[in-house]
Design an enzyme around this catalytic site. Sequence first.
Site, PDB file in Angstrom:
ATOM      1  N   ASN A   9       0.875  -1.175   0.000  1.00 54.22           N
ATOM      2  CA  ASN A   9       0.000   0.000   0.000  1.00 54.22           C
ATOM      3  C   ASN A   9       0.908   1.220   0.000  1.00 54.22           C
ATOM      4  OD1 ASN A   9      -1.778   2.073   0.508  1.00 54.22           O
ATOM      5  ND2 ASN A   9      -2.256   1.439   2.623  1.00 54.22           N
ATOM      6  N   TRP A  10       1.040   1.835  -1.160  1.00 53.09           N
ATOM      7  CA  TRP A  10       1.982   2.959  -1.276  1.00 53.09           C
ATOM      8  C   TRP A  10       1.454   4.245  -0.640  1.00 53.09           C
ATOM      9  CZ3 TRP A  10       3.955   2.381  -7.059  1.00 53.09           C
ATOM     10  CH2 TRP A  10       4.894   1.336  -7.104  1.00 53.09           C
ATOM     11  N   LYS A  11       0.195   4.258  -0.277  1.00 51.18           N
ATOM     12  CA  LYS A  11      -0.421   5.476   0.288  1.00 51.18           C
ATOM     13  C   LYS A  11      -0.137   6.657  -0.649  1.00 51.18           C
ATOM     14  CE  LYS A  11      -0.114   3.322   4.764  1.00 51.18           C
ATOM     15  NZ  LYS A  11      -0.081   3.441   6.199  1.00 51.18           N
ATOM     16  N   HIS A  92      -9.601   1.426   4.618  1.00 54.93           N
ATOM     17  CA  HIS A  92      -8.346   1.564   5.375  1.00 54.93           C
ATOM     18  C   HIS A  92      -8.579   2.515   6.550  1.00 54.93           C
ATOM     19  CE1 HIS A  92      -4.269   2.688   6.397  1.00 54.93           C
ATOM     20  NE2 HIS A  92      -3.885   1.572   5.808  1.00 54.93           N
ATOM     21  N   GLU A  94      -6.924   4.863   7.693  1.00 51.99           N
ATOM     22  CA  GLU A  94      -6.665   6.285   7.390  1.00 51.99           C
ATOM     23  C   GLU A  94      -7.864   6.903   6.690  1.00 51.99           C
ATOM     24  OE1 GLU A  94      -2.891   5.695   5.428  1.00 51.99           O
ATOM     25  OE2 GLU A  94      -2.021   5.114   7.346  1.00 51.99           O
ATOM     26  N   GLU A 164      -5.811  -4.972  10.515  1.00 54.56           N
ATOM     27  CA  GLU A 164      -4.761  -3.993  10.790  1.00 54.56           C
ATOM     28  C   GLU A 164      -5.044  -3.253  12.092  1.00 54.56           C
ATOM     29  OE1 GLU A 164      -2.631  -2.785   6.886  1.00 54.56           O
ATOM     30  OE2 GLU A 164      -4.303  -1.443   7.192  1.00 54.56           O
ATOM     31  N   SER A 210       3.153  -2.393  10.342  1.00 51.33           N
ATOM     32  CA  SER A 210       4.605  -2.486  10.540  1.00 51.33           C
ATOM     33  C   SER A 210       5.198  -3.848  10.148  1.00 51.33           C
ATOM     34  CB  SER A 210       4.983  -2.113  11.976  1.00 51.33           C
ATOM     35  OG  SER A 210       4.604  -0.767  12.246  1.00 51.33           O
ATOM     36  N   GLY A 231       2.581  -0.988   4.258  1.00 57.53           N
ATOM     37  CA  GLY A 231       2.800   0.397   3.858  1.00 57.53           C
ATOM     38  C   GLY A 231       4.286   0.675   3.667  1.00 57.53           C
ATOM     39  N   GLY A 232       4.907   1.175   4.719  1.00 57.36           N
ATOM     40  CA  GLY A 232       6.295   1.655   4.667  1.00 57.36           C
ATOM     41  C   GLY A 232       7.277   0.718   3.998  1.00 57.36           C
TER      42      GLY A 232
HETATM   43  P1  PGA Z   1       2.649   0.092   7.632  1.00 59.74           P
HETATM   44  O1  PGA Z   1       1.194   0.397   7.018  1.00 59.74           O
HETATM   45  O2  PGA Z   1       3.129  -1.191   6.996  1.00 59.74           O
HETATM   46  O3  PGA Z   1       3.489   1.276   7.208  1.00 59.74           O
HETATM   47  O4  PGA Z   1       2.505  -0.019   9.090  1.00 59.74           O
HETATM   48  C1  PGA Z   1       0.266  -0.636   6.854  1.00 59.74           C
HETATM   49  C2  PGA Z   1      -0.989  -0.088   6.231  1.00 59.74           C
HETATM   50  O5  PGA Z   1      -1.366   1.051   6.518  1.00 59.74           O
HETATM   51  O6  PGA Z   1      -1.652  -0.795   5.449  1.00 59.74           O
END
Ligand code: PGA
Length: 249
Positions: A9-11, A92, A94, A164, A210, A231-232
């Site tokens: 997930n590149w956000k 998600h 966010e 998540e 994470s 994500g990261g």
């Molecule tokens: P993260 O994000 O791997 O940076 O913790 C996960 C996500 O938001 O799907």
Amino acid sequence: MRKPIIAGNWKMFKTIAEAIAFAEALPVQDEAVEAVLCAPFTALSALAEALEGKNIALGAQNIHWAEDGAFTGEVSPLMLKELGVKYAIVGHSERRALFGETDETVNQRLHAALKHGISPIVCVGEDLEQREAGQTKEVVKVQMEAALRDVTSEQLVNLVVAYEPIWAIGTGKTSSAEDANEVIGFIRELIADQYDQSLANQVRIQYGGSVKPENVAGFMAQSDIDGALVGGASLQPESFLGLVKGAHQ
Ligand code: PGA
């Protein structure tokens, strides 16, 4: 057998040029693990082309419920379908926390994706306060029941769930693999209660929060965890490849 699925997930990261450079750095993937990249809308078209022949699926980070209409700033399932999008993240945390998404809109978006042959990756999870109050399962139950409202048995197998815990997203704190497996096993039970056990056994459920190349294998070794939403650690090609490698069992 549920095929492992690693979704990046590149956000709100990566321009078109950066997305192309990323794709060009990736070798062709084998069939053992499904690899997905959920890019910003603006990079999807170029990324689709750059991923051709690499056996990596294209994903979006959201999807609107209507096919078209007066919905400024939104992107419809038809538009995503046209680009070759196979997956769309729905709900998600966010989106829920920062952009007012509700259980109801999550369900609407999920239906739109399924209707158009796009597999939703539906996100559920508790925040820190809920975790500390021992409400994790309750929270996840409410979110799951709302997300799956009016989803048929035939549709169910095309859907992916991502558990998540919000306190683990982007914080470097992960749930222990055992704790994550317990909640994910609980999600599978909820699905079995609502549908049946054999269908529940086919639904893929990811952990997210994470996840890194160093810890992904620990999650994958658990009985109910079928992949990760990341994500990261999905932002660098080497790291993304490390995640996919770690998901090979
Ligand atoms: P993260 O994000 O791997 O940076 O913790 C996960 C996500 O938001 O799907």
